[in-house]
Design a protein around this motif. Structure first.
Motif, PDB file in Angstrom:
ATOM      1  N   ASP A 154     150.618 -19.126 163.606  1.00 50.61           N
ATOM      2  CA  ASP A 154     149.218 -19.399 163.269  1.00 50.61           C
ATOM      3  C   ASP A 154     148.726 -18.462 162.169  1.00 50.61           C
ATOM      4  O   ASP A 154     148.020 -18.880 161.239  1.00 50.61           O
ATOM      5  CB  ASP A 154     148.359 -19.241 164.523  1.00 50.61           C
TER       6      ASP A 154
ATOM      7  N   TYR B  35     146.077 -20.932 167.892  1.00 46.52           N
ATOM      8  CA  TYR B  35     145.616 -22.315 168.020  1.00 46.52           C
ATOM      9  C   TYR B  35     146.371 -22.971 169.172  1.00 46.52           C
ATOM     10  O   TYR B  35     147.583 -22.806 169.326  1.00 46.52           O
ATOM     11  CB  TYR B  35     145.877 -23.060 166.711  1.00 46.52           C
TER      12      TYR B  35
ATOM     13  N   VAL C 282     140.760 -22.020 171.631  1.00 44.64           N
ATOM     14  CA  VAL C 282     140.943 -22.621 170.303  1.00 44.64           C
ATOM     15  C   VAL C 282     141.709 -23.925 170.528  1.00 44.64           C
ATOM     16  O   VAL C 282     142.855 -24.077 170.118  1.00 44.64           O
ATOM     17  CB  VAL C 282     141.738 -21.692 169.355  1.00 44.64           C
TER      18      VAL C 282
END
Length: 472
Positions: free
Chosen positions: A292, A416, A421
């Motif tokens: 990420d 993520y 998230v």
């Protein structure tokens, strides 16, 4: 309440859980639980499919099961063939984690892949399971998987040697299947007691480096869940105090040390599935924060792989074991180790801008560009990123030094896909369709679209067996 030894006068947890399961209806599920459970069903079904072509071991297992013959009751997902339900549950369970792509609860790890393969197989066998009934059963099984794992781990505690997917998965799968069979309280207790006789599995399957069996870690619940429920339905009795007996699960496996309130408190009110996360990338969760961060830095700054001079990743204790010794982890010996490797996975993200299923194929393990990038990756340890059971997956830091003199840095507490998230329905559907593209039996576009529509509106489906049959 934490107990050191369980008293006989305490009502056995199996009876509490069975009574709750029998009484629960779809209408009783709190807001959000049905939708999140539907997401886990879509996601877990999807991640089973690629193993049909990407895992030689899965193909060998499917061939063994098909060679046995027997009544064609349930689909071997991705293969286009059917087998007896509990054997189909075993194969699909084995395939569920071959990509290391299944859902990931921050405190309970993989919560759906130990439960869903059994539920799918039994639903196909029964042929009369509605979407609402299926969601309810899976919600029960997944909730039990969560409760057992969290009650054993306890916030701030040390990771136990037992692997929660196979150890606790047999109970979650058996409870889901008991609900699908509409067993009464007594028979549900029997099913849990029968499942108890095959509750086992340690983390050696995760940490052992000389085998690819790690991907099969969720196989046994897929079989045991179906078989235990059917045996109970047939009148075969099981252990009555499977959890809290003198020689039950908690006393034998955990020396009586667990949190009973986390196991049984707020049944029907607290559903940990609401905090579930989904994996955007087919690799170990401890690599995700680094993927990420690489993707974020590539979006924010203009640079390509040839511009990278060196990289330093800062890891905690768990990720350190997937980074050091660097020489070993820069050259993973097989795809399962590659999915665990922080340097190899970071190198892949830097080289290609993303990490996909195909990036872990055998031939990619010797890609000279990826390996050259891996050689530029160094690591350092920082205890603030240590793994603590019950506190979610830790973050990390990355420093990328470019040949033009720029130094790019980033720190993230999470990746993520974490519930804070989250992946959206659109993201999960895109992942599902990508996974479906690897099925051994090509899935026609029309069938795939019908399946996606069915999963997206699962509560309206009359027979979920028809839905899974589309993905054979």
């Amino acid at each position: 309440m934490t107990t050191e030894r369980i008293e006989e006068e305490v009502e056995e947890a199996a009876f509490v859980l069975a009574r709750h399961a029998v009484a629960l209806t779809y209408a009783d599920l709190p807001a959000g639980v049905a939708e999140m459970t539907s997401k886990t069903i879509l996601d877990t079904t999807g991640v089973i499919l690629p193993a049909a072509t990407t895992s030689p071991e899965a193909k060998a297992l499917a061939d063994l099961v098909l060679d046995l013959g027997g009544k064609e009751e349930a689909t071997l997902l991705g293969f286009g063939r059917k087998a007896p339900a509990w054997l189909a549950g075993y194969v699909n369970g084995a395939m569920a984690n071959c990509q290391d792509f299944s859902d990931l609860h921050p405190d309970a790890a993989h919560i759906s892949s130990p439960v869903l393969p059994a539920a799918i197989a039994l639903a196909e066998r029964q042929g009369d399971i509605t979407g609402k009934d299926f969601i309810t059963a899976v919600a029960l099984g997944v909730d039990l998987q969560c409760r057992l794992t969290i009650a054993a781990g306890k916030p701030g505690g040390r990771m136990a040697p037992w692997h929660p997917a196979p150890l606790f998965g047999v109970f979650g799968a058996a409870l889901a299947c008991s609900k699908l069979l509409r067993l009464d309280e007594n028979r549900t207790v029997d099913a849990l007691g029968i499942a108890f006789t095959q509750a086992a599995g340690t983390h050696e399957i995760v940490f052992g480096k000389n085998s690819t069996i790690r991907g099969f870690g969720h196989a046994v619940p897929g079989e045991v869940g179906v078989r235990a429920a059917l045996m109970a339905q047939a009148g075969i009795s099981g252990v009555r105090r499977s959890f809290e007996g003198t020689h039950g699960l908690w006393n034998v496996y955990y020396q009586g040390d667990y949190d009973r309130d986390l196991l049984l408190g707020d049944l029907g009110i607290r559903y940990n599935v609401l905090d579930d996360g989904f994996k955007p990338w087919p690799s170990c969760a401890f690599t995700h924060v680094f993927i990420d961060m690489v993707r974020a830095l590539r979006r924010e700054h203009v640079f390509g792989p040839a511009d990278v001079e060196s990289v330093t990743v800062t890891v905690g204790d768990f990720a350190r074991g997937q980074t050091e010794p660097l020489a070993e982890w820069r050259r993973p010996a097989n795809p399962m180790l590659a999915k665990l490797s922080v340097p190899f996975t970071v190198a892949t993200a830097l080289q290609h801008g993303d990490v996909t299923i195909a990036d872990y194929f055998d031939e990619k393990l010797t890609d000279p560009d990826v390996l050259a990038m891996a050689d530029r990756i160094e690591s350092r340890y920082d205890e603030q990123y240590d793994f603590v059971a019950g506190s979610g997956f830790p973050g990390g830091e990355i420093v990328i030094r470019l040949r033009d003199g720029r130094t790019l840095t980033r720190e993230q507490p999470r990746a993520y896909g974490h519930p804070l998230v989250p992946m959206t329905w659109d993201g999960l559907i895109a992942k599902f369709k990508d996974c479906a593209g690897y099925a051994a039996r090509p899935i026609p576009v029309e069938a795939l679209d019908r399946a996606v529509a069915g999963f997206r509106d699962l509560e309206s489906v009359d027979n979920v067996g028809d839905l899974f049959a589309l993905l054979g």
